[in-house]
Design an enzyme around this catalytic site. Structure first.
Site, PDB file in Angstrom:
ATOM      1  N   LYS A  38       0.831  -1.197   0.000  1.00 46.14           N
ATOM      2  CA  LYS A  38       0.000   0.000   0.000  1.00 46.14           C
ATOM      3  C   LYS A  38       0.869   1.252   0.000  1.00 46.14           C
ATOM      4  CE  LYS A  38      -3.464  -0.110   2.961  1.00 46.14           C
ATOM      5  NZ  LYS A  38      -4.654  -0.420   2.156  1.00 46.14           N
ATOM      6  N   ARG A  91      -3.098   2.647   8.842  1.00 40.27           N
ATOM      7  CA  ARG A  91      -3.352   1.348   8.236  1.00 40.27           C
ATOM      8  C   ARG A  91      -2.075   0.532   8.158  1.00 40.27           C
ATOM      9  NH1 ARG A  91      -6.752   4.306   4.445  1.00 40.27           N
ATOM     10  NH2 ARG A  91      -8.874   3.437   4.420  1.00 40.27           N
ATOM     11  N   GLY A 150      -7.490  -8.290   5.410  1.00 42.70           N
ATOM     12  CA  GLY A 150      -8.277  -8.478   6.630  1.00 42.70           C
ATOM     13  C   GLY A 150      -7.506  -9.047   7.793  1.00 42.70           C
ATOM     14  N   MET A 190      -4.747  -7.733   9.294  1.00 39.82           N
ATOM     15  CA  MET A 190      -4.218  -6.795  10.275  1.00 39.82           C
ATOM     16  C   MET A 190      -5.160  -5.626  10.439  1.00 39.82           C
ATOM     17  SD  MET A 190      -0.150  -7.068   9.753  1.00 39.82           S
ATOM     18  CE  MET A 190      -0.278  -6.516   8.073  1.00 39.82           C
ATOM     19  N   ARG A 218      -6.004   0.484  -9.042  1.00 42.33           N
ATOM     20  CA  ARG A 218      -5.529  -0.915  -9.180  1.00 42.33           C
ATOM     21  C   ARG A 218      -6.032  -1.462 -10.515  1.00 42.33           C
ATOM     22  NH1 ARG A 218      -9.720  -3.310  -4.632  1.00 42.33           N
ATOM     23  NH2 ARG A 218     -11.563  -2.446  -5.641  1.00 42.33           N
ATOM     24  N   HIS A 246     -19.036 -40.084 -17.622  1.00 34.54           N
ATOM     25  CA  HIS A 246     -19.541 -40.137 -18.983  1.00 34.54           C
ATOM     26  C   HIS A 246     -20.251 -38.844 -19.360  1.00 34.54           C
ATOM     27  CE1 HIS A 246     -22.622 -41.187 -22.028  1.00 34.54           C
ATOM     28  NE2 HIS A 246     -21.605 -41.827 -22.580  1.00 34.54           N
ATOM     29  N   GLU A 261      -1.696 -45.192 -20.791  1.00 40.41           N
ATOM     30  CA  GLU A 261      -2.739 -44.880 -19.810  1.00 40.41           C
ATOM     31  C   GLU A 261      -2.756 -45.891 -18.673  1.00 40.41           C
ATOM     32  OE1 GLU A 261      -6.559 -45.086 -21.814  1.00 40.41           O
ATOM     33  OE2 GLU A 261      -5.836 -46.619 -23.182  1.00 40.41           O
ATOM     34  N   SER A 302       0.334 -41.445 -26.847  1.00 39.06           N
ATOM     35  CA  SER A 302      -0.636 -40.434 -26.466  1.00 39.06           C
ATOM     36  C   SER A 302      -1.028 -40.741 -25.033  1.00 39.06           C
ATOM     37  CB  SER A 302      -1.843 -40.480 -27.389  1.00 39.06           C
ATOM     38  OG  SER A 302      -2.759 -39.501 -26.995  1.00 39.06           O
ATOM     39  N   GLY A 308      -3.162 -41.012 -22.081  1.00 40.20           N
ATOM     40  CA  GLY A 308      -4.574 -41.009 -21.712  1.00 40.20           C
ATOM     41  C   GLY A 308      -4.631 -40.717 -20.228  1.00 40.20           C
ATOM     42  N   THR A 309      -4.614 -39.433 -19.903  1.00 41.60           N
ATOM     43  CA  THR A 309      -4.433 -39.085 -18.488  1.00 41.60           C
ATOM     44  C   THR A 309      -5.680 -39.359 -17.653  1.00 41.60           C
ATOM     45  OG1 THR A 309      -4.794 -36.807 -19.190  1.00 41.60           O
ATOM     46  CG2 THR A 309      -2.539 -37.485 -18.744  1.00 41.60           C
ATOM     47  N   ASP A 365      -7.434 -42.275 -17.682  1.00 36.73           N
ATOM     48  CA  ASP A 365      -7.191 -43.604 -17.154  1.00 36.73           C
ATOM     49  C   ASP A 365      -5.919 -43.654 -16.323  1.00 36.73           C
ATOM     50  OD1 ASP A 365      -9.095 -45.727 -17.555  1.00 36.73           O
ATOM     51  OD2 ASP A 365      -8.971 -45.243 -19.672  1.00 36.73           O
ATOM     52  N   CYS A 380      -4.140 -36.797 -24.511  1.00 36.43           N
ATOM     53  CA  CYS A 380      -5.507 -36.722 -25.040  1.00 36.43           C
ATOM     54  C   CYS A 380      -6.533 -36.945 -23.953  1.00 36.43           C
ATOM     55  CB  CYS A 380      -5.697 -37.712 -26.184  1.00 36.43           C
ATOM     56  SG  CYS A 380      -5.614 -39.418 -25.642  1.00 36.43           S
ATOM     57  N   TYR A 388       2.237 -32.313 -28.537  1.00 31.91           N
ATOM     58  CA  TYR A 388       0.937 -31.624 -28.642  1.00 31.91           C
ATOM     59  C   TYR A 388       0.027 -31.994 -27.485  1.00 31.91           C
ATOM     60  CZ  TYR A 388      -1.029 -36.067 -30.204  1.00 31.91           C
ATOM     61  OH  TYR A 388      -1.429 -37.360 -30.257  1.00 31.91           O
TER      62      TYR A 388
END
Lengths: 941, 941
Positions: B27, B97, B106, B108, B359, B478, B798, B817, B819-820, B822, B884, B904
């Site tokens: 501040k 302040r 909040g 102080m 700001r 799903h 995966e 690829s 398969g995050t 699974d 993917c 990718y």
């Protein structure tokens, strides 16, 4: 000097020995070795594998000097035997056999009775007075020679044989002789039914066939016969079958095959001749005593054909005392030389004993153990060798009743699609529900429980059964795991069985088995029979314990057990377990009436959780106050139910601690999803509602609300303790209080509290905090400055995430225990309850060498275990590492655990001795490899 | 020279600037900066954070020289303002302040109106002619000072205020005034209802309270007030709240807080005074134009209280043209200096403009994009800065319709327990079945489909709906996955909703919603309303496309899409996708009548498999012959069904290839378990049986036999292709033939065939062989020497096992690829359909910072991805690596993918623009870090 291509062997003289396997092939080296130690082997010679190599390198031309060396050795053979090749009066017959350095059974060719021709046949009849044998030998020789050496189609000979047999059948007046299929014809007219005339006719026919296909007459010159046969053997080295065999078995470093030319001897040359087989010790019980059987005036195949019954070898003393004593001497020689029980074949030709073969003898498990232990006493072998002489599978056999082998062979198979889920054998009457199993057992009946799959509700029924069959599930399905824990025979996942539980029957195809029918299970093979097969009880004898003691001296791995009750603990400690590696607290909740208290808790817990969440989120203090009033009633029920469980669990732990006598006890906090404890059928739900005095709908709703799509990946393990911290608290309280009570009785305790299904270190931290807080409260309540025993807190590593972040987790965990069942499920993505359907395809297709639930998938799941061990030790040098999945009792997996330096393995009580032996063998194998490597290094230097 | 502890600031002069944050706090530095650029800030001074540090280091003693410096600066302040501290005629009031280098909102304390006392009050009333305001300020000051500086309990003041209000209530004749709860009392008598007399009374009461608790009178000396307050601020640095806040937020490197003493200005000193807020541009649409509102003769809180309606800022021109123009000038100054749109507060005191704060301004998504692009045109910022000015979430907002904010705020919430599963907003009438959704839609109605969970059978119903609600399932259930794919609003896993589908109603607690009722979903927050809220359409405008183009110039990651239909592909390519990263072939089987052909295949496939296995195991040639006859009929049905599917799939692929215009297309072979395609209720099974002309029992049996305990870990992915090689064959054929057909039309194609759920390289090899064989057959049939396009064969990673053995797999795979979805399920052991129940607890407990299905669990699952990437590249240097899973569209996950060098990311069409921006931001952040690191290195050297 020309290279030595041919090695002679005879009783008194042998050019080679057993170390020349690469040059002489396995068979040639063995024959040489037998001669070296003075055994009466029919003499002969071996053409080296180098010849084979040069033969192929030089466009199938033999190296110079070979012909001469063979010729010289033939002369030597004639001199040694006093017989002559092609001589009508005293002919020598030989066999020509292949033999590479590595055994390739059935892959290459053999010619027997070489040396026979039209003249020699006559002479031999004079000698043997057995024209049928001679003519039969001749026709077999023509066929074998034609087939092997000259590529005459096998079918042509078969066809001629069939013609002759059909003629005999007609003569015998058999109906439809012309139209009998081959199978029926062979039954009506076996080979033995052909008389001399028929055989003579066949010899003529065979010669014609030979001529027709080779455009020349069947060679009467034994020299020609010999060289054609040698050619054939060398050529067979590169036939399709042999190449494929070497490819499949990854055999790449061989020169080629050797060729063995050996004098033939005949046990059917009169009453002073004979044949037999022997064992240097009793192969069924191991007694140190000659064992075997023989027949006079017979050939080996007569014994096999079963036409005459052989006599016990002891009776040979009456027939020919000299030969019998010679065999006794040989027995001693063999064991002294080979340092193992031998299985040998012999022939007596006109009073002279010939040893045809010797090899390590097959034996039963009991015999294996007794022989190994006895041989140490006899100073034939040392303890380490003894330990390597017994397989872990044999130990397994000894611990369970088995079927009488002959009786089993005769029985009718019901299903052979099941998995050998828990070893041993069992017979009993079929029941289809756990309740029936209990009732029938109470009536004094022996039962086999058959279900599609089992669930924790069936535990008591499983206990009451002699064996368990399931139609679904794999090696680590509920049925399999529980049965192994109980040491009970189980065949799991028998996919061809269709169970109609409501009709109280099951069938495989057209075979139907009804309630009350007797069946027999072989839990070691997975086969189920619709007969009552004779059982042979388990045999845990003196030598077994001696061997186990030796194993303990050698092994580096600790051996613990998976046990959940004092009774199991007792068995396991007796079997040599050095503590509990996995005590599953949930199994305790199924015993007796405790399931009721546990279910009370489950039925109210979700409501408590829902209200708590709502209070947590509520911001309006008025509403919050109202909700806090609302939660009081269910909260009380919840705490009351837990309070009922506390003393029960405490008592269980006390019993277990007492049985452990100071050994450590790793206790896993509640693991399975709550819905596993509730009945899933409406009937069971009605009963539960009535028993609890609540509405059926409430029960049904709770069951529904707890249902999961993939329970294996659902709300279980430490996730329960995070949602319901009171469960962790009450379990900790039961453990610590039990430990205090037992300590007060001057029995040492070493509790280790294990948090299941941790994936993230913060899960462990959250549970650890509850445990430490609970312990602090107990200490405060009892005014203890410290506990009078040590408590360790650790975790299962069974989630792949935990494995790859094990360094983080080791900051908080004092020990890891690899839960390889779940680690396999999640690591490979195989549900153990469902994968039975395709894992067989996988193993058949060679994708996995073996079901990864049976034996650790070392290259995959094993890699996760290795990563986690390395990361764990990196963070905490002295971290205790164990394995408590089903793999803890599997020899290959144990070998792996030894290699990567785990602290201990833990397995079901009945596998503890197997694990002890496997761990010892792992050490011995490692030592051998180290020695080998260092001696190789020495050589290099 | 003494250290400088106090920094002065005023319009014309400022000791500090924005770079001195560490010393002056955020501040203090900002106030200094505002002065530096010549803004009319109410003057004041900042006591440095060093004072705080020394204060704590020296047992709460101030450093020498501080008192003198404060005193000097106070003098300066009086001189600058022309007012005097404690002066009755022309008093100066100040605020005190806190302000650390990092904002701790909040945490102080603050004291306002300091300088008031009994005398000054009188003077100020003369000045302002507003006695109510002055007395109210005084009572607030006493309370705040007492509370903050002297620790007088807040409740004591509250109690006194309540007494006064109760008296007023009684005077007003309100019934039961004595017994009203506080809430009701505040409603009956708001603060504004207290008149001057009441406030005077309160001041007396407050002073008494002050005395009672502090044992001294309320200090009338402003110097004393000031120092007490400064002490209070410094002490608040180490109060419990502040310490906890720093711990939680991991703030460790701060000295302490600064103290800001600033002149107070008042907008309520008459008609020449006022107050307002402004934005340098329109925050809702981004137009480059002053925006804001003001009120004359008012204070900030009057605007907030809503008693008077503020006026648009343009009207200030009429009120005070000079001030208005000054604000316009300031607007330019602010943007030139801060290079961003600013949100500022101002006060006019007796005709003088004061800037209180400035700001970065909050803005809508559309405004953010427009402002960023405009500022580049105006040369205020460069393109890279523009790219960092827009958040990916804002891009997401722009692509979907949103609710009118004000309308939404007023609406009644039905449920807020759901997950924001697919963004945007939707309204519609409630239906409970997919069929109803289709029918109602056909009647021209807008519907919201509400289900416990969705399954592939619901696809058409989902398509017909404006939005989807499920009571169960997580971010990758799903419903969620399909909805995101369709770009349709979805709230998933709203656990407090109980759906009674048979009664066609649902409820949350006592609120019931029936079929046909209107509801509104906010898919970006997960909240469901029982009203019809006003919708604002999606805004894909010119500046949006400009920004996207810039993103493409910067990013290194490729962006592909997950698309299964030509329509989706078209959208995705329009949104900038550079190919398909995941084309799920199974979704194609649900469209139209094809499900029938597919089901035909499923209904006969298990029978074919069973017979095949039996033939494989049978050794009796007779039986084998019979079985081979038996298999013919089902085999024909099986092949026929597959043949029906071939042209349908081929057509689909043709459509997709055409839309891709030469971009690559990664096609995943059939993945889900077969039972997902069959109806699970008896009604559906009856219908199916009728449609197929087979018995109901046959359908039911097949459904039963395919059931799995843990389908996620069951018979799916390449396991299907191993059991049913024909499926792989027919899919390959469809892909290759489609590619040939499209190539013939001179459109380039780049098919990439992807094998799902590989855990072991041998699985991949087995499928690869089928694919290569099929391609060879096609080439032979069409007499092609080679295909006119390139086909790549790769795999999903995966399964954790695949990740840790990726080097082995890379020997066979041309691309990976990840398969995050699974990989998260199996890596963390979380079923995506079940974990909703406890994952919220987990996120709340801080175990995971965010649901790992929403944003990649970088330290765990990410580690598996990293291990696999490293191993893969080790084996195959140029291996193509993509992701993917659902994470492909999540900014944090994209940042991670960029860091570990993936090729990718692939995401649903509607997330493609988000991914483009995220990928660009990842590059920019990395560049910034590299620059920072290298400049740090330079410093070190």
């Amino acid at each position: 000097m020309a290279k030595k291509y041919v090695y002679f062997f005879s009783k008194d003289k042998s050019d080679g020995n057993t170390k020349m396997k690469n040059l002489l092939g396995g068979k040639g080296a063995n024959l040489a070795e037998m001669c070296t130690i003075g055994l009466p082997v029919p003499p002969g010679f071996t053409i080296t594998t180098e010849v084979c190599k040069e033969y192929y390198e030089n466009k199938k031309k033999y190296p110079q000097g070979l012909k001469e060396q063979v010729s010289l050795n033939l002369k030597k053979l004639e001199k040694t035997t006093g017989k002559k090749f092609g001589d009508k009066k005293n002919p020598i017959l030989v066999s020509v056999r292949s033999g590479a350095a590595v055994s390739m059974p059935g892959m290459m060719d053999t010619v027997l009775n070489l040396g026979l021709n039209d003249d020699v046949v006559e002479g031999l009849i004079d000698l043997t007075k057995n024209p049928r044998f001679v003519w039969d030998s001749y026709r077999r020789f023509i066929q074998m020679f034609g087939d092997v050496a000259m590529e005459v189609p096998h079918s042509a000979f078969e066809h001629a044989l069939e013609e002759v047999k059909r003629k005999i059948a007609k003569q015998k007046g058999i109906q439809d002789a012309e139209d009998l299929v081959q199978e029926a014809l062979n039954k009506a007219v076996p080979d033995t039914a052909m008389d001399v005339e028929a055989l003579k006719e066949l010899v003529i026919a065979y010669k014609d066939i030979y001529k027709k296909h080779t455009k020349e007459n069947f060679p009467q010159d034994p020299q020609k016969q010999l060289w054609y046969s040698i050619n054939a053997v060398f050529n067979s080295w590169n036939n399709d079958r042999a190449i494929a065999y070497r490819e499949i078995n990854d055999i790449t470093d061989l020169f080629g095959t050797a060729v063995n030319v050996q004098t033939m001897v005949f046990g059917n040359m009169g009453e002073d001749s004979g044949t037999g087989v022997g064992f240097t010790r009793d192969p069924s019980i191991g007694t140190n005593k000659l064992y075997g059987e023989f027949l006079m005036n017979a050939q080996g195949e007569d014994v096999v054909a079963g036409i005459r019954t052989p006599l016990p070898i002891d009776e040979l003393k009456q027939e020919n005392k000299r030969v019998f004593e010679e065999i006794q001497q040989i027995r001693g020689k063999l064991e002294k030389h080979y340092k193992d029980m031998q299985d040998f074949e012999f022939t007596i030709e006109k009073g002279t004993l010939y040893m045809l073969q010797t090899r390590g003898g097959k034996r039963t498990a009991a015999a294996a153990v007794k022989i190994a232990v006895d041989m140490v006493k006899e100073k034939l072998i040392d303890k380490n060798t003894a330990l390597l002489r017994v397989t872990p599978e044999q130990i397994d056999q000894m611990l369970h009743p088995m079927f009488d082998l002959i009786d089993e062979k005769k029985s009718t198979i019901f299903s052979k699609s099941g998995l050998p889920a828990s070893p041993g054998a069992a017979i009993g009457q079929v029941v289809f529900t756990a309740k029936d199993a209990e009732d029938w057992k109470a009536d004094g009946k022996k039962v086999i429980l058959c279900r599609v799959e089992t669930s924790p509700e069936d535990i008591r029924g499983m206990h009451a059964s002699s064996g368990i069959v399931t139609a679904r599930g794999g090696m680590t399905s509920h049925a399999a795991v529980v049965a192994r824990g109980m040491g009970k025979c189980c065949v799991a996942g028998a996919g061809d069985i269709v169970i109609h539980a409501h009709k109280k029957e099951m069938n495989v195809g057209k075979i139907t088995v009804k309630e009350g029918d007797w069946i027999s299970l072989n839990g070691s093979t997975g086969v189920i029979y619709i007969d009552k097969i004779k059982l042979i009880p388990a045999q845990v004898t003196g030598p077994f314990n001696v061997l186990m003691k030796w194993a303990d001296e050698v092994r580096k791995l600790g051996i613990r057990t998976n046990a959940d009750t004092p009774a199991d603990t007792k068995i396991a400690v007796e079997f040599g377990a050095e503590g509990i590696g996995l005590c599953r607290t949930e199994h305790m909740f199924f015993e007796g009436e405790r399931i009721t208290s546990f279910r009370k808790m489950i039925l109210v817990a979700p409501e408590v959780k829902k209200l708590r969440d709502a209070i947590y989120q509520e911001k309006d203090p008025e509403k919050m106050k109202r909700m806090e009033e609302e939660i009081q009633a269910p909260l009380k029920q919840y705490h009351d139910a837990l309070a009922e469980l506390l003393p029960l669990q405490r008592t269980d732990f006390e019993g277990i601690f007492k049985e452990l006598k100071g050994y450590p006890c790793t206790i896993r906090l509640l693991d399975p999803p709550l819905h596993e404890f509730l009945p899933h059928d409406e009937k069971g739900q009605h009963e539960l509602a009535q028993a609890m005095g609540i509405s059926f709908n409430k029960v049904k709703e709770t069951v529904e609300s707890l249902k999961e799509f993939n329970p294996m990946l659902g709300h279980r393990g430490c996730r329960l303790g995070i949602t319901y911290p009171e469960i962790t608290r009450i379990q900790t309280q039961a453990i610590i209080e039990a430990a205090l009570n037992v300590t007060a009785k001057k029995i040492k305790v070493k509790p280790e509290i294990m948090i299941p299904l941790v994936g993230h270190v913060k899960e462990l931290d959250s549970q650890k905090k509850i445990i430490l807080d609970t312990i602090a409260t107990i200490k405060k309540d009892r005014k203890l400055r410290k506990l009078p025993f040590d408590v360790k807190i650790g975790t299962m590593i069974e989630i792949p995430r935990a494995a790859v972040t094990a360094d983080e987790i080791a900051k908080s965990a004092e020990f890891f225990s690899f839960g390889t069942n779940d680690l396999t499920q999640m690591g490979c993505g195989f549900s153990r309850d469902d994968s039975g359907r395709f894992l067989t395809d996988y193993v058949n297709a060679g994708i996995y060498p073996i079901d990864p639930f049976q034996s650790l998938d070392i290259s995959g799941v094993g890699k996760l275990v290795e990563i986690a061990s390395d990361l764990g030790r990196k963070e905490r040098k002295d971290i205790k590492l164990g394995i408590c999945g089903e793999h803890g009792g599997d020899p290959k997996s144990i070998d792996f655990c030894h290699k990567i330096g785990l602290t201990y393995v833990s397995c079901s009580p009945f596998r503890v001795p197997i694990a002890r032996l496997s761990a010892a063998q792992a050490t011995l194998k490692e030592n051998a490899n180290t020695k080998k490597a260092s001696s190789q290094n020495r050589k290099k230097q």
